[in-house]
Write a protein that holds these residues in place. Structure first.
Motif, PDB file in Angstrom:
ATOM      1  N   ARG A   1       2.346  27.874  11.702  1.00 40.20           N
ATOM      2  CA  ARG A   1       3.687  27.406  12.050  1.00 40.20           C
ATOM      3  C   ARG A   1       3.675  25.921  12.388  1.00 40.20           C
ATOM      4  N   ALA A   2       2.625  25.461  13.070  1.00 40.71           N
ATOM      5  CA  ALA A   2       2.531  24.040  13.394  1.00 40.71           C
ATOM      6  C   ALA A   2       2.456  23.204  12.127  1.00 40.71           C
ATOM      7  N   ALA A   3       1.679  23.656  11.144  1.00 38.54           N
ATOM      8  CA  ALA A   3       1.573  22.918   9.879  1.00 38.54           C
ATOM      9  C   ALA A   3       2.929  22.888   9.170  1.00 38.54           C
TER      10      ALA A   3
ATOM     11  N   PHE B   1       5.238  20.519  10.947  1.00 43.32           N
ATOM     12  CA  PHE B   1       4.860  19.119  10.729  1.00 43.32           C
ATOM     13  C   PHE B   1       5.413  18.603   9.408  1.00 43.32           C
ATOM     14  N   PHE B   2       5.215  19.357   8.329  1.00 41.54           N
ATOM     15  CA  PHE B   2       5.690  18.902   7.021  1.00 41.54           C
ATOM     16  C   PHE B   2       7.211  18.797   6.992  1.00 41.54           C
ATOM     17  N   GLU B   3       7.895  19.750   7.647  1.00 41.87           N
ATOM     18  CA  GLU B   3       9.354  19.701   7.681  1.00 41.87           C
ATOM     19  C   GLU B   3       9.849  18.476   8.461  1.00 41.87           C
ATOM     20  N   ALA B   4       9.220  18.195   9.605  1.00 38.68           N
ATOM     21  CA  ALA B   4       9.681  17.095  10.465  1.00 38.68           C
ATOM     22  C   ALA B   4       9.297  15.729   9.908  1.00 38.68           C
TER      23      ALA B   4
ATOM     24  N   GLY C   1      -4.662  29.669  21.436  1.00 37.13           N
ATOM     25  CA  GLY C   1      -3.680  29.519  20.370  1.00 37.13           C
ATOM     26  C   GLY C   1      -2.844  28.269  20.511  1.00 37.13           C
ATOM     27  N   SER C   2      -2.464  27.943  21.741  1.00 37.45           N
ATOM     28  CA  SER C   2      -1.682  26.728  21.978  1.00 37.45           C
ATOM     29  C   SER C   2      -2.487  25.485  21.631  1.00 37.45           C
ATOM     30  N   GLY C   3      -3.756  25.486  22.019  1.00 35.02           N
ATOM     31  CA  GLY C   3      -4.616  24.358  21.679  1.00 35.02           C
ATOM     32  C   GLY C   3      -4.795  24.208  20.179  1.00 35.02           C
ATOM     33  N   ASN C   4      -4.925  25.331  19.469  1.00 39.03           N
ATOM     34  CA  ASN C   4      -5.035  25.286  18.011  1.00 39.03           C
ATOM     35  C   ASN C   4      -3.810  24.636  17.390  1.00 39.03           C
ATOM     36  N   ALA C   5      -2.617  24.987  17.898  1.00 37.53           N
ATOM     37  CA  ALA C   5      -1.377  24.433  17.365  1.00 37.53           C
ATOM     38  C   ALA C   5      -1.313  22.922  17.599  1.00 37.53           C
ATOM     39  N   ALA C   6      -1.660  22.490  18.805  1.00 38.59           N
ATOM     40  CA  ALA C   6      -1.643  21.056  19.107  1.00 38.59           C
ATOM     41  C   ALA C   6      -2.656  20.305  18.254  1.00 38.59           C
ATOM     42  N   ALA C   7      -3.842  20.871  18.082  1.00 45.26           N
ATOM     43  CA  ALA C   7      -4.861  20.228  17.250  1.00 45.26           C
ATOM     44  C   ALA C   7      -4.372  20.087  15.815  1.00 45.26           C
ATOM     45  N   THR C   8      -3.607  21.058  15.340  1.00 47.92           N
ATOM     46  CA  THR C   8      -3.065  21.001  13.986  1.00 47.92           C
ATOM     47  C   THR C   8      -2.060  19.863  13.847  1.00 47.92           C
ATOM     48  N   LEU C   9      -1.164  19.730  14.815  1.00 51.00           N
ATOM     49  CA  LEU C   9      -0.200  18.625  14.778  1.00 51.00           C
ATOM     50  C   LEU C   9      -0.915  17.279  14.778  1.00 51.00           C
ATOM     51  N   LEU C  10      -1.896  17.116  15.657  1.00 46.16           N
ATOM     52  CA  LEU C  10      -2.617  15.845  15.750  1.00 46.16           C
ATOM     53  C   LEU C  10      -3.400  15.555  14.478  1.00 46.16           C
TER      54      LEU C  10
ATOM     55  N   ALA D   1       0.004   8.974  10.272  1.00 48.05           N
ATOM     56  CA  ALA D   1       0.792   8.934  11.512  1.00 48.05           C
ATOM     57  C   ALA D   1       2.294   8.735  11.271  1.00 48.05           C
ATOM     58  N   PRO D   2       2.922   9.618  10.501  1.00 48.89           N
ATOM     59  CA  PRO D   2       4.367   9.491  10.305  1.00 48.89           C
ATOM     60  C   PRO D   2       5.188   9.854  11.535  1.00 48.89           C
ATOM     61  N   LEU D   3       4.595  10.615  12.476  1.00 47.59           N
ATOM     62  CA  LEU D   3       5.308  11.036  13.676  1.00 47.59           C
ATOM     63  C   LEU D   3       4.763  10.308  14.901  1.00 47.59           C
TER      64      LEU D   3
END
Length: 293
Positions: free
Chosen positions: A69-71, A74-77, A101-110, A118-120
């Motif tokens: 979901r994080a990935a 990211f592409f949508e935003a 799981g929360s850490g995995n999501a944050a690591a994916t965004l970063l 770094a578009p975001l």
């Protein structure tokens, strides 16, 4: 392009619930601390699509997984027209209150933000993280924080003087506790569901001092009330740590991992050895320094 990203865990030194909010969430004050045990993610950019694989076959690899979901978010935003293949090497236990799981999501965004130039900005990443889950924004930085609101309002903090040189001993009993169950059970403990505001600030004062035992005495977790009632072995773990010289011992998050603060890594390894002599070897456990370096 291939990029590897560590995904550290967290501990809640204080987790105080202040009541249910009109939006259905609970008002919290919690002190979050990084924990130097981690999952690992490998990212490989591709022309299109999202593919997720995982070393743990029990975890879904589609939109039910926070990494996926994080990935997608990211592409949508970002508007980036590309895709990614992600491999998650799962080392942290599930249902532990360690924020895996929360850490995995944050690591994916970063990681994706790094992969695609770094578009975001920081605020956009924080907004996406908060949409993914209350704990996710904390993992965008690797330092302690005071979290309020439903957990997404963060005040970043420096490493705590009282815990310098200390170590964490962390034990997971082999079973998890579902966060929705833990919140639902708080209704049976009104004094815990409507906690006294200010516990986190009081603990911060002690953590800024030089007495780790005084700081540990301020640790608190509202979810211990229902968790210890249903799983009394967790209370026995905390009692064992306290009786063997821990500065403080509590459950993390909504459980089921329990942690202790001890003088140093060597003391932690001795304590863990004694713990296994008492409770057996069939637990996930770690001994790590509190502060980096």
């Amino acid at each position: 392009m291939e990029l590897q990203k560590p995904s550290p865990a967290k501990l809640n030194l204080v987790l105080n619930v202040l009541g249910r909010r009109p939006d259905g969430y609970h008002e919290l004050e919690t002190i979050l601390h990084p924990l130097a045990v981690q999952d690992r993610l490998v990212f490989e950019t591709r022309p299109h699509g999202i593919e997720l694989t995982c070393t743990d076959p029990r975890l879904p690899t589609d939109d039910r997984n926070l990494v996926y979901r994080a990935a997608r978010m990211f592409f949508e935003a970002s508007g980036v027209r590309a895709g990614v293949r992600i491999h998650l090497e799962k080392r942290l236990p599930q249902g532990a209150g360690l924020g895996g799981g929360s850490g995995n999501a944050a690591a994916t965004l970063l990681a994706l933000n790094e992969c695609f130039g770094a578009p975001l900005g920081e605020s956009a990443l924080h907004e996406l993280a908060a949409r993914l889950g209350s704990d996710v924004p904390f993992f965008l930085r690797g330092v302690p924080a005071l979290a309020t609101g439903r957990g997404e309002c963060l005040e970043w903090l420096d490493w705590f003087p009282a815990l310098r040189g200390c170590a964490f001993v962390v034990v997971h009993p082999g079973f998890g506790i579902a966060t929705p169950w833990a919140y639902a059970q708080l209704r049976r403990f009104p004094e815990v569901l409507h906690g006294t505001p200010g516990r986190a600030r009081a603990a911060l004062v002690a953590l800024q001092g030089d007495d780790p035992r005084k700081a540990g005495a301020e640790f608190y977790n509202a979810f211990e009330a229902p968790a210890f009632e249903k799983f009394p072995v967790l209370a026995l773990y905390c009692e064992f740590f306290a009786s063997h010289g821990a500065y403080g011992a509590r459950m993390s998050g909504s459980g089921s991992a329990v942690f202790a603060v001890v003088p140093d890594v060597a003391a932690g390894e001795r304590m863990l050895e004694a713990f296994k002599d008492r409770f057996g070897n069939r637990v996930w456990a770690a001994v790590v320094p509190v502060c980096p370096g």
